[in-house]
Scaffold this active site. Structure first.
Site, short mmCIF file in Angstrom:
data_model
loop_
_atom_site.label_atom_id
_atom_site.label_comp_id
_atom_site.label_asym_id
_atom_site.label_seq_id
_atom_site.Cartn_x
_atom_site.Cartn_y
_atom_site.Cartn_z
N SER A 1 -73.70 29.97 -8.76
CA SER A 1 -73.85 30.88 -9.72
C SER A 1 -75.31 31.31 -10.25
O SER A 1 -76.12 29.91 -10.47
CB SER A 1 -73.03 30.65 -10.97
OG SER A 1 -73.66 31.27 -11.82
N LYS B 1 -72.29 23.67 -11.79
CA LYS B 1 -72.40 24.19 -10.52
C LYS B 1 -73.90 23.32 -9.99
O LYS B 1 -73.63 23.01 -8.63
CB LYS B 1 -72.82 26.00 -10.88
CG LYS B 1 -71.59 26.59 -11.29
CD LYS B 1 -70.81 26.89 -10.05
CE LYS B 1 -69.45 26.97 -10.39
NZ LYS B 1 -68.16 26.98 -9.73
N TYR C 1 -71.34 25.47 -17.88
CA TYR C 1 -71.00 25.45 -16.58
C TYR C 1 -71.99 26.20 -15.62
O TYR C 1 -71.67 25.14 -14.70
CB TYR C 1 -70.42 27.46 -16.73
CG TYR C 1 -70.18 28.35 -15.88
CD1 TYR C 1 -69.32 28.21 -14.69
CD2 TYR C 1 -71.17 29.19 -15.80
CE1 TYR C 1 -69.13 28.46 -13.91
CE2 TYR C 1 -71.15 29.78 -14.68
CZ TYR C 1 -69.67 29.65 -13.54
OH TYR C 1 -69.69 30.43 -12.47
#
Ligand code: UDP
Length: 338
Positions: A120, A148, A144
């Site tokens: 991402s 990643k 998040y």
């Protein structure tokens, strides 16, 4: 059995299901492993086998690989909401890192050396400059993005230690849907801008809340680079071809290079629907960088990648078609377990 099947983790989810179908359409054998916590079995054609299970369950992963002749993995399974990751980092680190590492270990034990990873733009945090090249500093501002990036580091270490060929496809804002309308973005709860704006316009949800209009951007709302899910799928197939030839791709941005503000998305959605999208102004959402726009040069050069459906109007048209109440896919009566 020749090991040519692609294991698609999270293949019942939004991007994973579009990839699985594109891979099948390109003549590849595909098997999906998904726990159905976010995805739905109805998002997959019945010709694609679906194993309902956990990516962290090493025995299941090994069995699937052996039974289906898996030679490569496309790892989409994971938690994806920025705001939730700030409130519940434990869940994000567990699924996106701990269980994903268990998956990697199982793949190594099975001799699988090609791994596509659904990464991402959140790895960049608040970038100093846009558009963002892959060489920009990675400093995530939410759990998040941190998970990643951490998994990308694991892939790199796996390359050096175990000869893994990998690509971390850093999506900017995945959106759109298959133009036939049979597959759609379906998160529960839905948190993404385009589906929420469409549903607000169609009257199937309350007015949209815009998360802040005091950012340092042209109209004060956040700017994002929206990329059609079918263009993401084609980039994955291009990257997979390189991995299967024994090349490591590493991190690669998937975006258009053009950003749109939340207000511009609302306007475009209103035009596509032929009626204004109702919205209210709200406070900022924790963890939101003001501007995320890709420099996609590397994907264009390395993968000869061209976007075909990522003009914002096309994205919204395809997404809107998939969200018309009458066109919604039916809930599958049965899950095809294999
Ligand atoms: N957004 C918004 N209202 C919503 C959902 C999203 O204003 O109900 C904004 C969000 O703050 C961000 C942009 O829309 O600036 C895209 O958010 P989304 O959750 O779709 O994707 P993200 O950029 O978080 O991956």
């Amino acid at each position: 059995m020749p090991r040519t099947t692609i294991l698609v983790t999270g293949g019942a989810g939004f991007v994973g299901s579009h990839f699985a179908r594109a891979a099948m359409d390109a003549g590849r054998q595909v098997v999906v492993l998904d726990d159905l916590s976010g995805g739905a079995s109805s998002s997959l054609p019945s010709s694609i086998p679906l194993i309902v299970g956990d990516i962290g369950d090493v025995q299941t992963v090994k069995k699937v690989c052996a039974t289906h002749g898996v030679g490569a993995v496309a790892h989409f399974a994971g938690k994806i909401q920025v705001g939730e990751s700030v409130r519940h980092p434990d869940v994000y680190f567990d699924i996106n890192m701990v269980r994903s590492l268990a998956l990697l270990g199982a793949l190594r034990d099975e001799g699988i050396t090609a791994c596509l990873f659904s990464s991402s733009a959140a790895v960049y945090g608040n970038p100093q400059h846009v558009p963002i090249p892959e060489t920009a500093q990675c400093k995530p501002v939410n759990a998040y993005g941190a998970t990643k990036l951490a998994f990308e580091y694991a892939l790199e270490a796996w390359e050096h230690a175990y000869g893994l060929h990998w690509a971390a496809l850093r999506y900017f804002n995945a959106a759109g849907a298959h133009p036939e309308g049979a597959m759609r973005e379906c998160h529960e709860p839905e948190t993404h801008l385009i589906p929420l704006a469409i549903d607000a316009g169609l009257g199937s949800r309350p007015p949209l809340t815009v998360f802040g209009d005091d950012y340092d951007t042209p109209d004060g709302t956040c700017v994002r680079d929206y990329i059609h899910v079918l263009d993401l799928a084609s980039a994955h197939l291009g990257a997979l071809a390189l991995l299967e030839q024994g090349t490591t791709v590493g991190p690669i941005n998937l975006g258009t290079g053009r950003g749109y503000s939340v207000r511009e998305v609302i306007e475009t959605t209103g035009k596509v629907l032929g009626r204004a999208v109702p919205y209210v102004m709200g406070p900022r959402r924790a963890g939101d960088p003001p501007k995320l726009v890709a420099d996609p040069s590397r994907a264009r050069e390395l993968l000869s990648w061209r976007t075909e459906r990522s003009e914002l109007t096309t994205i919204v048209e395809d997404a809107a078609r998939s969200r018309q109440p009458s066109d919604r896919p039916k809930t599958a009566e049965s899950v095809h377990r294999h």
